[in-house]
Design an enzyme around this catalytic site. Sequence first.
Site, PDB file in Angstrom:
ATOM      1  N   GLU A 244      -7.167 -25.693 -37.905  1.00 28.27           N
ATOM      2  CA  GLU A 244      -6.249 -26.842 -37.938  1.00 28.27           C
ATOM      3  C   GLU A 244      -5.165 -26.714 -36.872  1.00 28.27           C
ATOM      4  O   GLU A 244      -4.738 -27.694 -36.279  1.00 28.27           O
ATOM      5  CB  GLU A 244      -5.593 -26.953 -39.321  1.00 28.27           C
TER       6      GLU A 244
ATOM      7  N   THR B 162      -3.890 -36.473 -34.821  1.00 29.01           N
ATOM      8  CA  THR B 162      -2.865 -36.005 -35.755  1.00 29.01           C
ATOM      9  C   THR B 162      -1.609 -35.580 -34.985  1.00 29.01           C
ATOM     10  O   THR B 162      -0.484 -35.894 -35.393  1.00 29.01           O
ATOM     11  CB  THR B 162      -3.409 -34.832 -36.593  1.00 29.01           C
TER      12      THR B 162
HETATM   13  N1  HSE Z   1      -0.583 -33.669 -43.497  1.00 28.36           N
HETATM   14  C1  HSE Z   1      -1.214 -33.899 -42.223  1.00 28.36           C
HETATM   15  C2  HSE Z   1      -0.508 -35.055 -41.549  1.00 28.36           C
HETATM   16  C3  HSE Z   1      -2.645 -34.220 -42.454  1.00 28.36           C
HETATM   17  O1  HSE Z   1      -0.316 -36.080 -42.203  1.00 28.36           O
HETATM   18  O2  HSE Z   1      -0.154 -34.950 -40.380  1.00 28.36           O
HETATM   19  C4  HSE Z   1      -3.425 -34.499 -41.207  1.00 28.36           C
HETATM   20  O3  HSE Z   1      -4.767 -34.715 -41.570  1.00 28.36           O
END
Ligand code: HSE
Length: 298
Positions: free
Chosen positions: A127, A180
Amino acid sequence: KEIKVFCPATIANVSCGFDVLGLALESVGDEMLVRKKETPGIKITKIEGQDLPLETNKNVAGVAGLALLNASNYKGGFEIEIFKNIKPGSGIGSSAASSAGAVWAMNELIDKQFSKLELVQFAMQGEKLASNVAHADNVAPAIFGGFTLVRSYEPLDIVPVNTPNQLYATVIHPQIEIKTSDSRKILKTNISLEKGIKQWGNLGGLIAGLFTEDYELISRSLEDHIIEPVRSILIPGFDAVKASAISAGALGCGISGSGPSIFALSKGQETAQIVAQTMSKVYEEIGLDFDVHVSKIC
Ligand code: HSE
């Protein structure tokens, strides 16, 4: 020795749980074949379905796998074949599916040397490569299943949360890509106490509702006062899609992860299907291409 695994798509945040809450979908995901080999290291030999890097250090499955390999006493290596159904940048945990799938499969092949919590830690490295942040709210549900809460990052503390049997997710993906890392850049780093109070009230309510299988409480708690107002501007037709889901009987609706996918939760598969049709109609009217799925949470 080899193993084929299903790598589930995941919905992170689930409205009020930014970076701490997530759920895994039963019928949307990738597949991955992992094979033991004598030569040390990790080799990604095939990726089907998406154009992603084969180089171990540039691929999230490779990086997560290396984290596991470095921590293990296993002297050999692994070969990986990835069959992607989840589109990167769609908001349903594409990088998490690959990261979590790789470490899960490898751990099976080395007689389960590691706990699920340790697997989450390895997968978080994938990630980090994908979004610069080692968030665990997609990889934790991918590894533990169902709903999971990241109670704390330091030290990492994952709490599996009960998943009511009648809960179904509808996910609609307008065909645009949002990274993201980009959708995190637009977020404010401070929140007001007033918003904090609303948000943790809802998060507590949602967790309580999931454990007591109180669908009304789940419904009341599915609100996001902090992230959704900022990010929803990146998603075409968000307000109309959300309104349509609620009018069709969904318990709640919000942005899936960092978007652009939009999720709704419903009680019962039939309602989730009607919600899918109603949400689809909004994009059909705008003339925007989309994918839509209904899935149980597993
Ligand atoms: N919590 C993360 C975000 C998840 O919202 O940036 C990304 O999949």
